[in-house]
Design a protein around this motif. Structure first.
Motif, short mmCIF file in Angstrom:
data_model
loop_
_atom_site.label_atom_id
_atom_site.label_comp_id
_atom_site.label_asym_id
_atom_site.label_seq_id
_atom_site.Cartn_x
_atom_site.Cartn_y
_atom_site.Cartn_z
N PHE A 43 -0.82 -14.22 -2.70
CA PHE A 43 -1.07 -12.95 -2.02
C PHE A 43 -2.29 -13.02 -1.11
N TYR A 44 -3.26 -13.87 -1.46
CA TYR A 44 -4.44 -13.98 -0.61
C TYR A 44 -4.13 -14.65 0.74
N ASP A 45 -2.89 -15.16 0.90
CA ASP A 45 -2.45 -15.72 2.19
C ASP A 45 -1.97 -14.63 3.15
N LEU A 46 -1.98 -13.38 2.72
CA LEU A 46 -1.41 -12.31 3.53
C LEU A 46 -1.95 -12.27 4.96
N PRO A 47 -3.25 -12.51 5.20
CA PRO A 47 -3.73 -12.49 6.59
C PRO A 47 -3.02 -13.49 7.50
N GLN A 48 -2.48 -14.56 6.95
CA GLN A 48 -1.76 -15.54 7.76
C GLN A 48 -0.40 -15.02 8.21
N LEU A 49 0.09 -14.00 7.54
CA LEU A 49 1.45 -13.51 7.81
C LEU A 49 1.46 -12.26 8.68
N LEU A 50 0.30 -11.65 8.86
CA LEU A 50 0.22 -10.42 9.65
C LEU A 50 -0.45 -10.71 10.99
N ARG A 51 -0.30 -9.77 11.91
CA ARG A 51 -0.82 -9.94 13.26
C ARG A 51 -1.71 -8.76 13.63
N PRO A 52 -2.69 -8.98 14.50
CA PRO A 52 -3.45 -7.84 15.03
C PRO A 52 -2.48 -6.83 15.65
N GLY A 53 -2.69 -5.56 15.34
CA GLY A 53 -1.77 -4.53 15.82
C GLY A 53 -0.73 -4.11 14.80
N ASP A 54 -0.57 -4.90 13.72
CA ASP A 54 0.32 -4.48 12.63
C ASP A 54 -0.32 -3.32 11.87
N LEU A 55 0.53 -2.54 11.24
CA LEU A 55 0.07 -1.39 10.45
C LEU A 55 0.65 -1.47 9.05
N LEU A 56 -0.23 -1.51 8.03
CA LEU A 56 0.20 -1.42 6.64
C LEU A 56 0.13 0.03 6.20
N THR A 181 3.46 -0.32 -7.67
CA THR A 181 2.95 -1.60 -8.13
C THR A 181 2.75 -2.64 -7.03
N ALA A 182 3.40 -2.51 -5.89
CA ALA A 182 3.19 -3.49 -4.82
C ALA A 182 1.73 -3.51 -4.38
N GLY A 183 1.05 -2.37 -4.53
CA GLY A 183 -0.34 -2.29 -4.11
C GLY A 183 -1.32 -2.86 -5.10
N LEU A 184 -0.88 -3.22 -6.29
CA LEU A 184 -1.80 -3.73 -7.31
C LEU A 184 -2.41 -5.08 -6.92
N HIS A 185 -1.82 -5.76 -5.94
CA HIS A 185 -2.29 -7.09 -5.55
C HIS A 185 -3.47 -7.03 -4.58
N PHE A 186 -3.73 -5.88 -3.99
CA PHE A 186 -4.80 -5.78 -2.99
C PHE A 186 -6.16 -5.69 -3.66
N THR A 187 -7.15 -6.31 -3.00
CA THR A 187 -8.56 -6.17 -3.38
C THR A 187 -9.29 -5.55 -2.19
N PRO A 188 -10.45 -4.93 -2.43
CA PRO A 188 -11.22 -4.42 -1.29
C PRO A 188 -11.57 -5.52 -0.29
N GLU A 189 -11.85 -6.71 -0.79
CA GLU A 189 -12.21 -7.82 0.09
C GLU A 189 -11.04 -8.24 0.98
N LEU A 190 -9.85 -8.29 0.41
CA LEU A 190 -8.66 -8.64 1.19
C LEU A 190 -8.38 -7.58 2.25
N MET A 191 -8.54 -6.32 1.87
CA MET A 191 -8.31 -5.24 2.84
C MET A 191 -9.33 -5.30 3.97
N ASP A 192 -10.57 -5.62 3.65
CA ASP A 192 -11.60 -5.75 4.69
C ASP A 192 -11.27 -6.91 5.64
N LYS A 193 -10.76 -7.99 5.08
CA LYS A 193 -10.39 -9.15 5.89
C LYS A 193 -9.26 -8.80 6.85
N LEU A 194 -8.29 -8.06 6.36
CA LEU A 194 -7.17 -7.65 7.21
C LEU A 194 -7.64 -6.73 8.34
N LYS A 195 -8.49 -5.77 8.00
CA LYS A 195 -9.00 -4.86 9.01
C LYS A 195 -9.81 -5.59 10.07
N ALA A 196 -10.58 -6.59 9.64
CA ALA A 196 -11.42 -7.34 10.57
C ALA A 196 -10.59 -8.12 11.58
#
Length: 343
Positions: A43-56, A181-196
């Motif tokens: 799950f921590y690989d998620l930033p590799q699968l998303l693109r700038p401009g995507d919306l979760l 439950t799909a959201g249980l995998h997120f951490t604040p750090e991962l969310m910050d990384k995605l936003k950045a």
């Protein structure tokens, strides 16, 4: 389609009984909805699968520790209450065990008197209408935090030591009887990384009912009646979805509950806009998605409405093959299990 079309053999040992120590270390099966190609990730690989401009789009509903244990006031008999839906401030629809002791007028005590209850009515289906009583300086939610237990799904038999592990890190709106439950995998750090990196994250609210665990009993899935759940799609989320679509970004639902909220509004309103209401939308193949472009979700029960929803997005053959591979590769299943992303 028939219910048995969505059956797969799941070994009991693959049903996750507890969350991983680190939320984002769960495995992540990447599934291409067009080709069916799969890649095994974490799950921590998620930033590799998303693109700038995507919306979760996440579901910010928070689970109530709604299972409470007490005694019948006149006999001391042990009782279990499960709070299902708040009708008014202290008026709730509940599930009671054993039901024979919960006739209208029966009174019960919980938490050494912190909470008392009286049964007002037996509803269709056997649930009860109940009025709770407590100190005027308290509210029922703070009391439940002290005496209540999480209403874990029936397939989880181990006790949860930390209640927060059955909450997403972004949960806010109290009202669910089960976690999205799909959201249980997120951490604040991962969310910050995605936003950045330019991925935006926004919210809807859908309060998950226990009907999410209700099995499909009819052989023909068209005969299945879905449970109804309350949702809210706020104006800021509607604005972000329209903006994302206009700029060519992808709208990715985090969880089937977020998906059902977005698709409900798109179907009922004919567009994505601020909306509040109840939905019993049932998504199964073939279905033309009106809002979402992708989905993050856990692995679901055989023959469930949730695997039918996944099949509608990823294609029936791709989905059933992905589940076969997930079993072979020993992915962890259900609420505390691993995840998949469909793009």
């Amino acid at each position: 389609m028939q219910k048995h079309d969505f059956y797969f053999d799941l070994p009991q040992e693959l049903i996750a009984q507890h969350p991983l120590e680190q939320r984002d270390h769960s495995r992540l099966l990447q599934l291409d909805r067009v080709t069916g190609e799969m890649v095994h990730r974490h799950f921590y690989d998620l930033p590799q699968l998303l693109r700038p401009g995507d919306l979760l789009v996440v579901n910010d509903s928070r689970v109530i520790p709604a299972r409470i244990y007490g005694v019948k006031e006149d006999t001391g008999a042990q009782m279990e209450f499960l709070l299902l839906e708040q009708k008014e401030q202290d008026l709730w629809e509940i599930l009671v065990k054993p039901g024979r002791r919960a006739k209208p007028g029966a009174r019960f005590v919980f938490g050494d008197g912190l909470l008392k209850a009286e049964i007002l009515e037996v509803l269709d289906g056997g649930n009860r209408l109940c009025r709770f009583e407590h100190d005027p300086g308290e509210n029922i939610y703070t009391i439940l935090d002290r005496i209540g237990q999480m209403p874990l799904p029936p397939y989880i038999t181990e006790k949860l030591e930390d209640k927060e592990r059955y909450q997403t890190v972004y949960s806010r709106e109290l009202g669910s009887a089960a976690a999205p439950t799909a959201g249980l995998h997120f951490t604040p750090e991962l969310m910050d990384k995605l936003k950045a990196m330019g991925v935006r994250i926004t919210d809807v609210t859908l309060h998950v009912g226990l009907g999410t665990f209700r099995p499909v009993k009819e052989d023909n899935i068209l005969d299945h009646k879905m449970h109804s759940e309350h949702y809210h799609l706020p104006a800021h989320t509607a604005d972000l979805i329209r903006e994302t679509k206009a700029k060519g970004g992808r709208v990715i639902a985090v969880g089937t509950t977020s998906c059902r909220t977005l698709e409900s509004v798109a179907a009922f309103c004919g567009e994505i806009k601020e909306a509040d209401g109840w939905t019993d939308i049932f998504i199964y193949p073939p279905y033309e998605f009106k809002c979402i472009d992708g989905l993050i979700t856990n692995f679901h029960l055989p023959e469930s409405t949730l695997i039918m929803l996944v099949s509608a997005l990823a294609g029936y053959e791709h989905t059933m093959h992905a589940y076969e591979v997930a079993v072979q590769e020993k992915y962890r299943f259900f609420s505390f299990g691993d995840a998949m992303i469909i793009l």
